[in-house]
Scaffold this motif. Structure first.
Motif, short mmCIF file in Angstrom:
data_model
loop_
_atom_site.label_atom_id
_atom_site.label_comp_id
_atom_site.label_asym_id
_atom_site.label_seq_id
_atom_site.Cartn_x
_atom_site.Cartn_y
_atom_site.Cartn_z
N GLU A 127 0.83 -1.20 0.00
CA GLU A 127 0.00 0.00 0.00
C GLU A 127 0.86 1.24 0.00
O GLU A 127 0.55 2.24 -0.70
N THR A 128 1.97 1.23 0.76
CA THR A 128 2.86 2.39 0.79
C THR A 128 3.51 2.62 -0.57
O THR A 128 3.59 3.75 -1.06
N ILE A 129 3.98 1.54 -1.17
CA ILE A 129 4.63 1.67 -2.50
C ILE A 129 3.61 2.13 -3.55
O ILE A 129 3.92 2.97 -4.40
N TRP A 130 2.43 1.63 -3.45
CA TRP A 130 1.40 2.01 -4.46
C TRP A 130 1.02 3.49 -4.34
O TRP A 130 0.86 4.18 -5.35
N GLN A 131 0.86 3.99 -3.11
CA GLN A 131 0.55 5.40 -2.93
C GLN A 131 1.68 6.28 -3.44
O GLN A 131 1.43 7.34 -4.05
N VAL A 179 10.80 1.57 -6.88
CA VAL A 179 10.30 2.16 -5.64
C VAL A 179 10.50 1.19 -4.47
O VAL A 179 10.84 1.61 -3.34
N MET A 180 10.30 -0.12 -4.77
CA MET A 180 10.48 -1.10 -3.68
C MET A 180 11.94 -1.13 -3.23
O MET A 180 12.23 -1.19 -2.02
N ASP A 181 12.90 -1.07 -4.16
CA ASP A 181 14.31 -1.08 -3.78
C ASP A 181 14.68 0.18 -3.02
O ASP A 181 15.43 0.13 -2.03
N ASN A 182 14.16 1.33 -3.43
CA ASN A 182 14.45 2.57 -2.71
C ASN A 182 13.86 2.55 -1.31
O ASN A 182 14.46 3.06 -0.35
N THR A 183 12.68 1.96 -1.17
CA THR A 183 12.06 1.90 0.15
C THR A 183 12.83 0.99 1.08
O THR A 183 13.07 1.30 2.26
N GLU A 184 13.35 -0.14 0.58
CA GLU A 184 14.15 -1.04 1.41
C GLU A 184 15.49 -0.40 1.76
O GLU A 184 15.99 -0.55 2.89
N LEU A 185 16.07 0.32 0.79
CA LEU A 185 17.35 1.00 1.08
C LEU A 185 17.18 2.06 2.14
O LEU A 185 18.03 2.24 3.04
#
Length: 499
Positions: free
Chosen positions: A461-465, A486-492
């Motif tokens: 949900e966070t990545i989608w928003q 976006v998923m890689d940036n969020t994990e980093l």
């Protein structure tokens, strides 16, 4: 019994004609049709009994062999030998009395001269004592003076028979002096100028018909028509008012109206017939030799006592009928009403100017201007043809053309393939996935199905928003590459915050 059930009585309630015959149960139709006498039946039974006794040793009764006649063929063909002498004498006397013809190969006797006179011992006519030839007897010799005198005497008759004239002789036309060119067909007799007696002359056999025999009269009626009458091929007299078949009213629409969807116009048929009747009388009065328009005007002026140059329409028609001008009153009234020539129309004192009326009948004067006599439909031409559509487009506002955009050629997966990809392909390529599958925009439910085992629902949900805020022009569609970035940036970012 073979036809039982195949026929149906259409009128079971109607009784048949004749008396009803009540048959006993044993008497069938076949028994009633068999006609036999008691003596013949007894003789037949006796003969059958004799045949059985003759052939009682045989196992089956065979049919009898054909019986040969006792008379030979020549005796059958020579029927004259079987006749008696009295019968032959009677037939010969009957033929001589009622059929008087010469025998075959003999001349029929006429009884015109005695038997002792024939063509061989008797010479008919007067005997000539001259010793000259036949030519001198038929054409006796004449001197030249007699020949010229007879030729001049009979020269006028020779002209009539052979139309031959002497050289340099003036042709005699035999005209009577003085010569009148108008007497072309002989002397004119002032009898039956209008031709009313012609019909009576043509019906000369109508009153007293001499019938020789009925067969001859029937043949003449079937073959040749009477003088002045039409040949009747149909033997029965049919009334003229009888119409055979069902009359079909004329169609108001033609082929063009059906194809182009045009509403039919309301044509005035009575007015067209009236104008045609007027035009016919204009030509007919011009061709009549015994009619002058001045005579009609003079008679109408004599009938006009008040000298107003106007007369009632009924009075004008009465004068024309007296002059043998039988014009149709109804059609002429329709024409005058159309040209508005009737003053105080449909009133007791309605009248017509007879000068204008005579000009209407005179072919030397043109008809009044009347314009179109039929009502035109509102939509005569409503078929959208190509030319009419092009003409209609001229009145429209032209559409502004959008600026041309140069479209770059779309790159395919083959264009992005390198030698490295062929030597060391990725794991996704080995499973049949191409780079375009990762770059294609997909809806949310597809991405949830793909990343359900990799990302939790809260992180998804966070990545989608975040993707919706970043890519607003993609109408809620995201590719796998964008989602992974976006998923890689969020994990980093999460690992950095933990450190």
């Amino acid at each position: 019994m073979a036809n039982t059930g195949r026929f149906k009585d259409r009128s079971p309630d109607i009784r048949p004609a004749g008396l009803a015959s009540v048959l006993e149960p044993d008497n069938s139709t076949g028994t009633c049709m068999t006609i036999s006498h008691i003596e013949e039946l007894a003789e037949h039974l006796i003969r059958q009994d004799c045949k059985r006794r003759q052939l009682k040793n045989a196992g089956l009764l065979y049919a009898e062999a054909p019986c040969l006649p006792n008379v030979s063929v020549p005796e059958l063909m020579a029927m004259e030998k079987s006749k008696s002498r009295f019968m032959m004498f009677k037939e010969k006397m009957s033929e001589d009395m009622y059929l008087k013809q010469a025998k075959l190969g003999e001349v029929m006797p006429t009884g015109s001269k005695p038997d002792h006179i024939n063509n061989l011992n008797t010479t008919f006519g007067c005997e000539t004592n001259s010793s000259g030839g036949v030519y001198d007897i038929i054409l006796p010799r004449k001197p030249a003076e007699q020949v010229n005198r007879e030729y001049g005497k009979f020269h006028d008759k020779y002209i009539l028979s052979h139309n031959h004239y002497f050289p340099s002789e003036q042709i005699n036309r035999r005209y009577k002096a003085p010569f009148d060119r108008r007497l072309t067909y002989g002397a004119a007799y002032n009898v039956d100028v209008t031709g009313k007696m012609v019909k009576r002359c043509m019906q000369q056999c109508a009153g007293n018909v001499i019938i020789i025999s009925k067969e001859q009269m029937d043949f003449i009626d079937r073959t040749y028509p009477r003088l002045g009458k039409k040949l009747k091929k149909y033997p029965y007299s049919v009334p003229q008012h009888v119409t055979f078949g069902r009359p079909s009213p004329p169609d108001l629409c033609d082929g063009k109206m059906l194809i182009e969807d045009i509403s039919p116009c309301q044509s005035n048929k009575h007015l067209i017939d009236a104008l045609g009747h007027l035009n016919m009388w204009r030509h007919k009065l011009q061709l009549r030799a015994d009619f002058q328009m001045f005579d009609l005007i003079s008679v109408l002026e004599h009938s006009d006592k008040e000298q107003t140059r106007h007369l009632p329409l009924k009075k004008i028609f009465e004068v024309m009928h007296k002059m043998h001008l039988y014009i149709d009153i109804y059609k002429m009234r329709t024409t005058l009403s159309h040209f508005k020539m009737i003053l105080d129309e449909n009133c007791p004192n309605e009248r017509v100017n007879y000068d204008t009326f005579c000009q209407l009948l005179n072919i030397q004067h043109p008809l009044p201007t009347m314009g179109n006599i039929s009502m035109m439909p509102p939509n005569v031409y409503n078929k959208d043809t190509t030319y009419r559509l092009l003409c209609a487009d001229l009145g429209k506002t032209p559409v502004e053309a959008a600026p041309l955009l140069k479209k770059s050629p779309k790159k395919t997966d083959d264009d992005n393939t390198r030698v490295k990809d062929l030597l060391t392909p990725d794991i996704a390529t080995l499973y049949g996935l191409l780079p375009s599958d990762f770059q294609m925009l997909r809806p949310r439910d597809h991405l949830e199905e793909i990343f359900k085992d990799i990302v939790s629902e809260a992180d998804f949900e966070t990545i989608w928003q975040q993707l919706m805020n970043t890519h607003k022009d993609q109408d809620g569609l995201v590719s796998i590459v964008q989602f992974r970035d976006v998923m890689d940036n969020t994990e980093l970012a999460g690992q950095t915050a933990n450190a």
